[in-house]
Design a protein around this motif. Structure first.
Motif, PDB file in Angstrom:
ATOM      1  N   LEU A   1      -2.436  -8.157  -5.477  1.00  0.00           N
ATOM      2  CA  LEU A   1      -1.188  -7.475  -5.192  1.00  0.00           C
ATOM      3  C   LEU A   1      -0.994  -6.151  -4.063  1.00  0.00           C
ATOM      4  O   LEU A   1      -0.451  -5.885  -3.469  1.00  0.00           O
ATOM      5  N   GLU A   2      -2.579  -5.653  -3.832  1.00  0.00           N
ATOM      6  CA  GLU A   2      -2.542  -4.756  -2.904  1.00  0.00           C
ATOM      7  C   GLU A   2      -2.385  -5.290  -1.688  1.00  0.00           C
ATOM      8  O   GLU A   2      -1.580  -4.922  -0.859  1.00  0.00           O
TER       9      GLU A   2
ATOM     10  N   THR B   1       6.721  -8.753 -10.002  1.00  0.00           N
ATOM     11  CA  THR B   1       5.220  -8.812  -9.196  1.00  0.00           C
ATOM     12  C   THR B   1       5.523  -8.018  -7.878  1.00  0.00           C
ATOM     13  O   THR B   1       4.441  -7.373  -7.529  1.00  0.00           O
TER      14      THR B   1
ATOM     15  N   ASP C   1       5.111  -4.335  -8.645  1.00  0.00           N
ATOM     16  CA  ASP C   1       3.610  -4.092  -9.021  1.00  0.00           C
ATOM     17  C   ASP C   1       3.081  -3.934  -7.711  1.00  0.00           C
ATOM     18  O   ASP C   1       2.247  -3.310  -7.535  1.00  0.00           O
ATOM     19  N   ALA C   2       3.360  -4.804  -6.810  1.00  0.00           N
ATOM     20  CA  ALA C   2       2.700  -4.781  -5.475  1.00  0.00           C
ATOM     21  C   ALA C   2       2.879  -3.654  -4.521  1.00  0.00           C
ATOM     22  O   ALA C   2       1.858  -3.122  -3.999  1.00  0.00           O
TER      23      ALA C   2
ATOM     24  N   ARG D   1      -6.300 -10.398  -9.233  1.00  0.00           N
ATOM     25  CA  ARG D   1      -4.911 -10.074  -9.102  1.00  0.00           C
ATOM     26  C   ARG D   1      -4.817  -8.817  -8.610  1.00  0.00           C
ATOM     27  O   ARG D   1      -3.808  -8.662  -7.666  1.00  0.00           O
ATOM     28  N   GLN D   2      -5.444  -7.661  -8.950  1.00  0.00           N
ATOM     29  CA  GLN D   2      -5.149  -6.420  -8.195  1.00  0.00           C
ATOM     30  C   GLN D   2      -5.376  -6.493  -6.821  1.00  0.00           C
ATOM     31  O   GLN D   2      -4.566  -5.724  -6.029  1.00  0.00           O
TER      32      GLN D   2
ATOM     33  N   LYS E   1       0.853  -0.817  -5.760  1.00  0.00           N
ATOM     34  CA  LYS E   1      -0.578  -0.731  -5.389  1.00  0.00           C
ATOM     35  C   LYS E   1      -0.886   0.072  -4.201  1.00  0.00           C
ATOM     36  O   LYS E   1      -1.208   0.435  -3.354  1.00  0.00           O
TER      37      LYS E   1
ATOM     38  N   VAL F   1      -0.367  -8.034  -0.988  1.00  0.00           N
ATOM     39  CA  VAL F   1       0.982  -8.405  -0.974  1.00  0.00           C
ATOM     40  C   VAL F   1       1.781  -6.985  -0.713  1.00  0.00           C
ATOM     41  O   VAL F   1       2.729  -7.233   0.109  1.00  0.00           O
ATOM     42  N   GLY F   2       1.530  -5.916  -1.284  1.00  0.00           N
ATOM     43  CA  GLY F   2       2.417  -4.530  -0.982  1.00  0.00           C
ATOM     44  C   GLY F   2       1.981  -4.461   0.356  1.00  0.00           C
ATOM     45  O   GLY F   2       3.087  -3.840   1.087  1.00  0.00           O
TER      46      GLY F   2
END
Length: 64
Positions: A17-18, A57, A60-61, A13-14, A64, A20-21
């Protein structure tokens, strides 16, 4: 065993998220007037995918 699976999922997930960010920042920086049409179509698909994420979400992304 369950703990290891949960830790693996949280790690994955981390990483997602990275990615996606980074994608969200990339899309925000693009100038669609300067992109070839094919790249604009791909950027549009990516932007639509990002917009379908929940606000939490996406936030959060971006953090990161």
């Amino acid at each position: 065993m369950l703990r290891a699976e949960i830790e693996m999922l949280m790690s994955e997930r981390q990483g997602l998220l990275e990615a996606v960010g980074a994608a969200a920042r990339f899309i925000a920086c693009l100038d669609s007037q300067k992109l070839p049409e094919e790249a604009c179509e791909t950027a549009d698909k990516l932007a639509k995918s990002l917009n379908q994420l929940s606000e939490d979400t996406l936030q959060d992304a971006l953090e990161k």
